[in-house]
Write an enzyme that holds these catalytic residues in place. Structure first.
Site, mmCIF file in Angstrom:
data_model
loop_
_atom_site.group_PDB
_atom_site.id
_atom_site.type_symbol
_atom_site.label_atom_id
_atom_site.label_comp_id
_atom_site.label_asym_id
_atom_site.label_seq_id
_atom_site.Cartn_x
_atom_site.Cartn_y
_atom_site.Cartn_z
ATOM 1 N N SER A 8 -9.913 -0.776 7.196
ATOM 2 C CA SER A 8 -9.317 -0.560 5.872
ATOM 3 C C SER A 8 -8.604 -1.770 5.256
ATOM 4 O O SER A 8 -8.230 -1.724 4.087
ATOM 5 C CB SER A 8 -8.340 0.614 5.916
ATOM 6 O OG SER A 8 -9.044 1.827 5.929
ATOM 7 N N SER A 39 -9.755 1.665 3.073
ATOM 8 C CA SER A 39 -8.937 2.460 2.192
ATOM 9 C C SER A 39 -7.888 1.676 1.398
ATOM 10 O O SER A 39 -7.374 2.172 0.405
ATOM 11 C CB SER A 39 -8.196 3.500 3.026
ATOM 12 O OG SER A 39 -7.301 2.871 3.923
ATOM 13 N N LYS A 64 0.865 -1.184 0.000
ATOM 14 C CA LYS A 64 0.000 0.000 0.000
ATOM 15 C C LYS A 64 0.897 1.227 0.000
ATOM 16 O O LYS A 64 1.919 1.261 0.712
ATOM 17 C CB LYS A 64 -0.889 -0.031 1.249
ATOM 18 C CG LYS A 64 -1.934 1.078 1.322
ATOM 19 C CD LYS A 64 -2.813 0.893 2.567
ATOM 20 C CE LYS A 64 -3.928 1.952 2.663
ATOM 21 N NZ LYS A 64 -4.747 1.786 3.877
#
Lengths: 476, 485, 94
Positions: B177, B153, B78
């Site tokens: 997330s 997210s 990420k």
């Protein structure tokens, strides 16, 4: 109207750790700009603070030395505001749960002890430095100082005169330096002070509106700034005006304080517990271990000097103002066993020489051993006090032992009864008239004979022995 | 099956017996990326050259017999974890050009374990979102239905695994997330205990809630990743010095006699019936394996979202203060003075959702409101944690749906922040209590959208989560459905 | 309820600009959220110790030993405006 002044001080002291409070960058002063920085103190994204254990230990030392109550648990909070010298946009400090509270420092006010209360001592990080360009509308940022550990020491509004404030500051400074946790350098900013000051009519209980004074970088300036500010406030009040609560900057050159037009609206720092740091638990064991390591503090040392060495309080004060000087003095006393003589020589000649050259006792050319030797030579009559004055100056210049200086100058005192007796006899023989007058009752002539002996021996005769022998021989 | 579709443990077998090389695996992943990335948009940045070089090095290691837990395995990161020398944006304009001079601890751990980094995965800006629509670099699309969001997210990390654009990936979970996009994309995602995996180098959203964790294709891979990620880090003060077990040992053990708590507050009105049915079916399966399901209560559940939407923005408002145009990242041009520079930079650099949360957080901490908001929320947080402590005395793990609904349409909730926040309803409590959670796929809707359920356990009981999730996975015999792209 | 004026004050504190066109919408959205958050007032939390860390770690220290710093060049490498050995910023208006 008679006014009373109310003063409280906030002191920031940089701690003498090797590394910063939350990262392993050096705290050394004077590196190239931004060279002592890393992702943590630069406030880069994703990095995290880890507390330097030594910062806590040093802060505990100060708390113990100022009689504070150390909280079992304390924690860090974020103080949020934007400024280019604050790379994270918040300062890590302590807020609701400081390290220590409720301490005091004792001052000597007109011969009486006065307690100045300490509200709290807490740990925090220093900010960087911002330099304004003189010609262009820009500023330059150096983050070397960012994250250098500080303790903030907040006093109660217990001081009533600028002199008390200055005295309090000196006591704090002395303690910090004694503890070897702060170098106390006010010019480089390792010891900084802000003052809150207000006035009120004598007898009134409520405090007046206070102003906060900043930018005073010496003890003298603190006192001057306070004196100015008190006069200013009195003038305003006496002329029917009202004091505005504000921050004022001391202008050293003009000798005045100026309002710092508040850069921003009232501060709203949005303190909250720093989630990246965990509580610090200070248990009794830790405190006791640090307590055992504490050096003897100035006040205690002062009292001990007065009691053990029987020297005046003033002398004890001078001798203990610097821990190294006190140590030097005690060494001299240990070796010569004459506290009063040692104090006279250290405070008189040695300090005078050092002050003339702005030298530190740590670099004194006369070692404690040498000074003690010299004092012993006076006491056993080898040299006179007068001779010693000359000798000690030579010792300071050359770093030589007193015996060497004496030998070089041929300054040994004549203490041999036989030799001195012979000299006296010669003088008696050469002064028949004076002898007659003396024996006839003119006692004053005794001085004449002493002078003659000293002249004959170039001042090397032991004065006591001269007295003794003269009395005996003149009596006939 | 293509190499890029396999799991870590399957690939490890092939590497060990010399059937494939790291180079071949990496090639297959990038071939897949070439084919589908334009439609899915999992990545902000691809690291093809670096990956091929790393694969070559892995092949040299393999030749020497030096095979580590992730040797030659393509992993996506990420774009919230800092990578030394590689631009790290956090999905934001304000960091579009930031090149960290350091690696996050997890990046070093993965690298030391032999992983090959494929790229930096897309995400909601500063991890603030539940749909990956707030990324400055454009949204990510759900591989199961490209008109839908992948969750967020960590949307890019989830889709990269689901679309076989990598073998495993790293995400971060502040209020769901990892687990929420894992559920919406049909993969396994774990949020470890707070303090279990180092946060050093993870760009902070809400420091007391953030935690890094893996996305994988099955539970055994999750265990393999956790073996690499978990452990004490002296660079983080909240890192925990607790022994880390070999999680892989727990994959494959049975769950006879286990008690599974079913919290009544998580089966409420408004929950999608297909989601509810899928989870109920899973409960029946677990009971068949000898587990006992008991009803429990987590009485403060209804307050979780409110607590979260004070604490997370408050911390974020402070964490994001460092983005000021001075040291790195964006600086707005033509500022009159410092204040103007700050305001222009931050106004241009942050998207609307980030601004909204900074505003809420700043407000909640501002003079006069601290007690009413931040303090109150922290007190209720204590009650929420107490709920879990009490509940977990009665059961080994807790089971809930991961999300109230399957993936929603792109743009459906962007104009209604509160509705968007509600999609985190079931995942937020975990972060507030600091406990671990794992989301595993438990079926599909009639329309072919994945459904996930989550197991929660006590602090540091990730081993239990691995054990029950793998037990479920094994016996559920989930069809190996793949998204059609 | 947060007013438009408070929104402006908070935006200033946070160093953000909300343009007039968005201010009302933003104020309304913030109020929706704050209204939802008001739910917490249903609970009596008197005497409850606020929880700021989910796990009970205390006394996380490092020892006081110097490690390498980044050095000036690397410290400034990401700076949007570096001059010499410094970060440069527009002047502060007093």
């Amino acid at each position: 109207m008679d006014f009373e002044t109310v003063i409280g001080l906030e002191v920031h002291a940089q701690l003498l750790t090797e590394t910063k409070i939350f990262c392993s960058c050096s705290t050394k002063f004077g590196g190239a700009p931004n060279s002592h920085t890393c992702p943590v103190c630069l406030g880069m994204p994703g990095v995290l603070p880890v507390l330097n254990r030594k910062v806590v230990e040093y802060a505990i030392k100060m708390a113990l030395a100022t009689n504070c109550r150390i909280n079992k648990s304390c924690s860090y909070a974020r103080k949020n505001y934007f400024y280019p010298d604050l790379p994270k946009g918040y300062q890590i400090s302590q807020y609701a749960y400081p390290l220590a509270e409720h301490g005091y420092v004792l001052l000597d006010v007109d011969g009486e002890q006065k307690k100045i209360g300490l509200t709290r001592i807490h740990m925090e990080e220093d900010a960087g430095k911002l330099m304004h360009d003189e010609h262009n509308p820009v500023s330059y940022v150096d983050l070397n100082r960012t994250g250098v550990p500080l303790i903030e020491i907040v006093s109660e509004p217990d001081m009533r005169t600028p002199a008390e404030a200055s005295d309090y500051l000196k006591r704090l400074h002395e303690i910090l330096v004694y503890l070897e946790i702060c170098d106390g350098n006010m010019e480089e900013g390792s010891f900084r002070c802000d003052a809150n000051v207000s006035i009120r009519p004598k007898g009134q209980k409520e405090f007046g509106t206070r102003t906060e004074l900043k930018n005073m970088n010496s003890f003298r300036n603190v006192q001057r700034a306070l004196e100015y500010e008190i006069k200013r406030q009195q003038y305003i009040v006496e002329h029917g005006g009202a004091i505005v609560q504000e921050t004022r900057l001391w202008d050293d050159a003009q000798g005045v304080t100026n309002s710092m037009r508040s850069k921003e609206e009232a501060h709203d720092y949005r303190y909250f517990p720093d989630p990246d740091l965990v509580p610090v638990i200070v248990d009794d064991e830790w405190v006791e271990k640090i307590r055992r390591e504490l050096p003897e503090l100035p006040l205690v040392k002062r009292e001990r000097f007065v009691n053990d060495y029987q020297i005046p309080a003033y002398d004890a004060g001078v001798l203990t103002a610097d821990k190294a000087l006190a140590h030097y003095y005690e060494e001299v006393v240990r070796l010569c066993l004459s506290p009063k003589a040692a104090s006279n020589w250290v405070m008189g000649d040695v300090l005078k020489f050092l002050n003339e050259e702005k030298r530190d006792i740590r670099n004194c050319p006369i070692t404690a051993v040498a000074l003690a030797e010299m004092i012993k030579l006076i006491e056993d009559g080898t040299i006179s006090g007068k001779m010693a004055k000359e000798i000690v100056e030579d010792m300071y210049k050359t770093g030589k032992a007193p015996q060497d200086v004496i030998a070089e100058k041929g300054m040994v005192q004549i203490t041999d009864e036989g030799a001195l007796g012979a000299v006296i006899q010669k003088i008696i023989d050469a002064s028949p008239n004076q002898i007659k007058d003396y024996r006839g009752g003119k006692d004053k002539l005794f001085g004449f004979f002493v002078g003659q002996v000293m002249k004959a021996t170039q001042g090397k005769a032991n004065p006591q022995l001269v007295n003794e022998l003269l009395k005996k021989m003149l009596a006939g | 099956m293509e190499l890029n579709q396999l799991t870590i443990h399957e690939l490890q077998e092939k590497i060990k017996n010399g059937a494939v090389s790291a180079g071949q695996i990496t090639e297959s992943v990038f071939q897949r990326i070439d084919k589908v990335e334009k439609r899915v948009h999992s990545y902000i940045r691809l690291l093809k050259d670096e990956a091929l070089a790393a694969a070559e090095k892995a092949d040299n290691d393999i030749k020497k017999g030096n095979i580590k837990p992730l040797t030659g395995i393509p992993v996506a990161l990420k774009d919230i974890v800092c990578t030394k020398g590689i631009t790290t944006t956090c999905g934001s304009h304000i960091l579009h050009n930031f090149v960290p001079p350091y690696n996050a601890t997890v990046v070093e751990r993965l690298s030391d374990a032999g992983a090959v980094f494929v790229g930096k995965a897309n995400m909601d800006e500063f991890a603030m979102g539940s749909s990956t629509e707030t990324s400055y670099f454009g949204p990510t699309y759900n591989p199961w239905d490209l008109t839908r969001i992948p969750g967020g997210s960590s949307g890019g990390s989830a889709t990269a695994v689901a679309a076989d654009e990598c073998i495993a990936s790293i995400g971060s979970d502040t209020g769901g997330s990892i687990r929420q996009p894992a559920a919406l994309c049909g993969v396994v995602g774990m949020k470890p205990t707070y303090g279990r995996v180092s946060r050093f180098g993870l760009i902070a959203f809400a420091s007391s809630l953030d935690q890094i964790g893996p996305f994988t294709k099955d539970v055994e891979d999750c265990a393999i990743m956790m073996n690499v990620l978990a452990g004490y880090d002296p660079r983080e003060s909240t890192s925990v010095q607790a022994a880390v077990p070999d999680y892989r040992q727990f994959a494959g053990r049975d769950i006879k006699g286990w008690k599974i708590g079913i919290p009544r507050e998580y089966f409420i009105e408004g929950i999608n019936p297909e989601v509810e049915a899928a989870v109920k079916k899973a409960i029946a399966l677990l009971e068949k394996q000898g587990a006992e399901c008991i009803n429990i209560s987590l009485p403060h559940t209804e307050y979780c979202l409110a607590v979260y939407y004070i604490i997370a923005p408050a911390e974020a408002s402070s964490n994001l203060a460092r983005f000021d145009g001075v040291k790195y990242g964006l600086r707005a041009a033509a500022a009159r003075d410092l204040l103007d520079m700050y305001k222009k930079t931050r106004t241009q650099g942050f998207g609307n959702e980030v601004k909204r949360r900074i505003m809420i957080g700043t407000y909640a901490l501002s003079a006069g409101y601290y007690d009413a908001y931040y303090k109150k929320a922290s007190q209720v947080r204590a009650l929420i944690k107490r709920d879990f402590d009490e509940a977990l005395k009665k059961c080994d793990v807790i089971l809930t749906p991961t999300t109230p609904t399957p993936a929603f349409k792109i743009g459906e909730k962007t104009d209604n922040p509160l509705q968007m926040y509600l999609s985190d309803l079931f995942t937020i409590s975990t972060n507030l209590a600091g406990i671990p959670g794992i989301s595993v796929p438990c079926g599909f809707t009639a329309g072919g959208l994945p459904i996930g359920m989550q197991f929660l356990a006590g602090h540091f009981a990730e081993d239990k989560l691995i054990q029950i999730a793998s037990a479920y996975e094994r016996t559920a015999g989930m069809e190996k459905r793949r998204p059609q792209l | 309820m947060i007013s438009r004026q408070e929104v402006e004050y908070v935006a200033h504190l946070a160093r953000l600009e909300i343009d007039d066109a968005h201010k009302d919408k933003f104020t309304a959205q913030l109020n929706d959220i704050l209204l939802y958050i008001d739910k917490l007032n249903e609970l009596d939390t008197k005497g409850i110790e606020p929880l700021s860390h989910a796990i009970a770690v205390t006394n996380a220290f490092r020892e006081d030993g110097v490690l390498d710093s980044l050095g000036t060049a690397e410290a400034l490498a990401n700076a949007p405006d570096a001059r010499g050995e410094f970060f440069r910023v527009p002047k502060v208006i007093e």
